[in-house]
Design a protein around this motif. Sequence first.
Motif, PDB file in Angstrom:
ATOM      1  N   ASN A 144       0.490  -0.938   0.325  1.00  0.00           N
ATOM      2  CA  ASN A 144      -0.442  -0.213   0.357  1.00  0.00           C
ATOM      3  C   ASN A 144       0.638   1.290  -0.260  1.00  0.00           C
ATOM      4  O   ASN A 144       2.229   1.208   0.756  1.00  0.00           O
ATOM      5  N   HIS A 146      -0.294   5.028   1.253  1.00  0.00           N
ATOM      6  CA  HIS A 146      -1.206   5.922   1.596  1.00  0.00           C
ATOM      7  C   HIS A 146      -0.786   7.599   2.137  1.00  0.00           C
ATOM      8  O   HIS A 146      -1.903   8.159   2.461  1.00  0.00           O
ATOM      9  N   TYR A 177      -2.585  -8.118  -0.846  1.00  0.00           N
ATOM     10  CA  TYR A 177      -3.315  -7.363  -1.501  1.00  0.00           C
ATOM     11  C   TYR A 177      -3.792  -8.208  -2.627  1.00  0.00           C
ATOM     12  O   TYR A 177      -3.221  -9.022  -3.515  1.00  0.00           O
ATOM     13  N   GLU A 197      -6.945   0.648  -1.786  1.00  0.00           N
ATOM     14  CA  GLU A 197      -6.561   1.415  -2.968  1.00  0.00           C
ATOM     15  C   GLU A 197      -6.646   0.079  -4.082  1.00  0.00           C
ATOM     16  O   GLU A 197      -6.689  -0.420  -4.419  1.00  0.00           O
ATOM     17  N   GLN A 200      -3.074  -0.387  -6.682  1.00  0.00           N
ATOM     18  CA  GLN A 200      -1.660   0.509  -6.046  1.00  0.00           C
ATOM     19  C   GLN A 200      -0.915   1.168  -7.223  1.00  0.00           C
ATOM     20  O   GLN A 200      -0.541   0.584  -7.868  1.00  0.00           O
ATOM     21  N   ASP A 230      -9.473   4.335  -0.646  1.00  0.00           N
ATOM     22  CA  ASP A 230      -8.344   5.304  -0.999  1.00  0.00           C
ATOM     23  C   ASP A 230      -8.542   5.153  -2.788  1.00  0.00           C
ATOM     24  O   ASP A 230      -7.343   4.754  -3.533  1.00  0.00           O
ATOM     25  N   GLU A 231      -9.284   6.414  -3.236  1.00  0.00           N
ATOM     26  CA  GLU A 231      -8.966   7.293  -4.670  1.00  0.00           C
ATOM     27  C   GLU A 231      -8.347   8.373  -5.200  1.00  0.00           C
ATOM     28  O   GLU A 231      -8.085   8.638  -6.243  1.00  0.00           O
ATOM     29  N   GLN A 233      -5.058   8.391  -5.648  1.00  0.00           N
ATOM     30  CA  GLN A 233      -4.726   8.727  -7.705  1.00  0.00           C
ATOM     31  C   GLN A 233      -5.137   7.947  -8.443  1.00  0.00           C
ATOM     32  O   GLN A 233      -5.843   8.557  -9.645  1.00  0.00           O
ATOM     33  N   SER A 234      -5.776   7.089  -8.455  1.00  0.00           N
ATOM     34  CA  SER A 234      -7.160   6.712  -8.650  1.00  0.00           C
ATOM     35  C   SER A 234      -8.508   7.624  -9.715  1.00  0.00           C
ATOM     36  O   SER A 234      -8.545   6.655 -10.706  1.00  0.00           O
ATOM     37  N   TYR A 255     -15.256   8.036   0.276  1.00  0.00           N
ATOM     38  CA  TYR A 255     -14.107   7.981  -0.740  1.00  0.00           C
ATOM     39  C   TYR A 255     -13.368   8.919   0.292  1.00  0.00           C
ATOM     40  O   TYR A 255     -13.788   9.807   0.505  1.00  0.00           O
TER      41      TYR A 255
END
Length: 404
Positions: A144, A146, A177, A197, A200, A230-231, A233-234, A255
Amino acid sequence: MVDDKLRTPGAVRDAERWTAHNYHPLPVVISSAEGAWLTDVDGRRYLDCLAGYSALNFGHRHPQLIAAAHAQLDRLTLTSRAFIHDQFADFCRELAELCGKDLVLPMNTGAEAVETGIKVARKWGYQVKGVAAGQANIVVAEGNFHGRTTTIVSFSTDEDARADFGPYTPGFTVVPYGDLDALTAAINENTVAVLLEPIQGEQGVVVPPEGYLPGVRQVCTERNVLFIADEIQSGLGRTGATFACDHEGVVPDMYLLGKALGGGIVPVSAVAANADVLGVLKPGQHGSTFGGNPLACAVAIEVVRLLATGEFQRRSAELGERLRAGLEGLLGKGLVGVRVRGLWAGLDIDPALMSGREACERLAARGVLAKDTHGSTIRLAPPLVITEEEIDLAVAQLTEVLAG
């Protein structure tokens, strides 16, 4: 790589002289940018294939975002949350609607959003689920990323991020993961949340197995556990959808958003969830002087409105297929692995050929900027305003680099 008569070497030396070594940047000194292109202090142009780790999804100096920032700078920049300003409600409402949630809590950085999510999940666990005081546990994944606060690095498996920063914060269980069985087995009566995520990014754009995210959603529902996505970056168009979770029809309980939410102009992050989750917070229990400030909200409102049209999600999906085709054509020609979701790609270079760092240095010499991670892996995340021709240019330059 750069002629000594040029300004770049001196600027690089100055930066290294006066800056703590928390990053290892490429020796490029940027002075201006527009769209998908950067210009250094010597006037050389580079195609940006990193986009500020997805903070620049809409490109550099997007005119709609710059106009919003200029207009707000002439009116009001900060009140603190001691008062309400005229941009705040619109931002919170429009972001909540984009997320399909009741409430939004604005913060500044992605790490702050993660810390907020952790605090809210624990408080929800004690007040709603009935977990015994001090026993709340959150399940997280190996590999991960974060953020780098003390609490967050406590459950990192990256020793560069974690080592020598203890004592570490308890209350986290780390599982592999993509392994739904391991995640399910880790959940017990004290588990308040699963924090993941959906892809990742820092690990190398690792996409989980098909069915994993729906499985996480199902087990969280069955076991009365919050699913926190955890969005940072995505999310916000990067993967060809508003959120990476959308690709499998998954809606998390919370979110965590950041990076592109500030349009590459100001740091903006947020937590979005329904009232039965975010509603556990009461005045004085959490806050931020700059969180939700007028300038941030004015820019972020325009970001949300850009996303509401669906244009950037479509561009990411369509152009991502062109990027995928180009990169997969390099498998066996220097690449040993390719992972693509929208305009986001992780590339594994044959370690016998070169390191990821060396590949990025060679790309920079050819006018393309990317970033390495974990040895021989590099990431590509160009702004969503990139064109087909510019994607082809990036792939062509990578092809030359791999050919030596």
